[in-house]
Design a protein around this motif. Structure first.
Motif, mmCIF file in Angstrom:
data_model
loop_
_atom_site.group_PDB
_atom_site.id
_atom_site.type_symbol
_atom_site.label_atom_id
_atom_site.label_comp_id
_atom_site.label_asym_id
_atom_site.label_seq_id
_atom_site.Cartn_x
_atom_site.Cartn_y
_atom_site.Cartn_z
ATOM 1 N N ARG A 54 2.857 14.670 -8.404
ATOM 2 C CA ARG A 54 4.026 15.544 -8.573
ATOM 3 C C ARG A 54 4.052 16.239 -9.929
ATOM 4 O O ARG A 54 4.256 17.455 -9.993
ATOM 5 C CB ARG A 54 5.301 14.731 -8.346
ATOM 6 N N PRO A 55 3.819 15.547 -11.057
ATOM 7 C CA PRO A 55 3.796 16.253 -12.348
ATOM 8 C C PRO A 55 2.674 17.297 -12.433
ATOM 9 O O PRO A 55 2.862 18.360 -13.018
ATOM 10 C CB PRO A 55 3.575 15.144 -13.372
ATOM 11 N N GLN A 56 1.534 17.000 -11.829
ATOM 12 C CA GLN A 56 0.431 17.955 -11.845
ATOM 13 C C GLN A 56 0.788 19.210 -11.044
ATOM 14 O O GLN A 56 0.474 20.322 -11.460
ATOM 15 C CB GLN A 56 -0.830 17.306 -11.280
ATOM 16 N N VAL A 100 3.513 5.736 -3.165
ATOM 17 C CA VAL A 100 4.724 6.395 -3.669
ATOM 18 C C VAL A 100 4.698 6.444 -5.191
ATOM 19 O O VAL A 100 5.009 7.476 -5.792
ATOM 20 C CB VAL A 100 5.994 5.681 -3.149
ATOM 21 N N ILE A 101 4.310 5.360 -5.826
ATOM 22 C CA ILE A 101 4.217 5.329 -7.289
ATOM 23 C C ILE A 101 3.161 6.325 -7.760
ATOM 24 O O ILE A 101 3.378 7.083 -8.716
ATOM 25 C CB ILE A 101 3.901 3.902 -7.790
ATOM 26 N N PHE A 102 2.019 6.353 -7.103
ATOM 27 C CA PHE A 102 0.943 7.280 -7.432
ATOM 28 C C PHE A 102 1.432 8.717 -7.313
ATOM 29 O O PHE A 102 1.147 9.559 -8.160
ATOM 30 C CB PHE A 102 -0.244 7.019 -6.488
ATOM 31 N N LEU A 118 0.829 -1.199 0.000
ATOM 32 C CA LEU A 118 0.000 0.000 0.000
ATOM 33 C C LEU A 118 0.867 1.254 0.000
ATOM 34 O O LEU A 118 0.601 2.206 -0.740
ATOM 35 C CB LEU A 118 -0.926 -0.003 1.219
ATOM 36 N N ILE A 119 1.927 1.247 0.792
ATOM 37 C CA ILE A 119 2.855 2.377 0.826
ATOM 38 C C ILE A 119 3.560 2.522 -0.519
ATOM 39 O O ILE A 119 3.695 3.633 -1.046
ATOM 40 C CB ILE A 119 3.873 2.206 1.979
#
Length: 89
Positions: A25-27, A17-19, A12-13
């Motif tokens: 972050r790009p948004q 992190v992938i999400f 889940l963690i």
């Protein structure tokens, strides 16, 4: 917390992190760049509005921009409705 509980939450963690790196972050970077572009608008800049109109900035104000649509039409536009700045070489 035991090792088993940590092992259960690890996927889940990792998913969070992938999400974060693929979506959030790009948004945030894109929003920051757009905000900087809005702050840097000056007289003479050509812009595209969210409605697709191409206009020239006549006078930047705090919350609005006075823009010229053609030789006779000058209107006020909320800064939030500027889609992008045209870069003309």
């Amino acid at each position: 917390m035991s090792q088993g509980a940590l092992a259960q939450f690890l996927p889940l963690i990792l998913l969070f992190v992938i999400f974060w790196f693929l979506i959030i972050r790009p948004q945030q970077k894109q929003q920051k760049a757009h905000k900087e572009m809005l702050a840097s608008l000056k007289k003479g800049d050509r812009i595209v509005t969210n409605g697709g109109l191409i206009a020239e900035v006549v006078k930047p104000e705090e919350d609005y921009l006075k823009i010229k649509l053609n030789d006779d039409t000058i209107v006020r536009l909320d800064r939030n409705y500027v889609a992008r700045k045209l870069n003309e070489a």
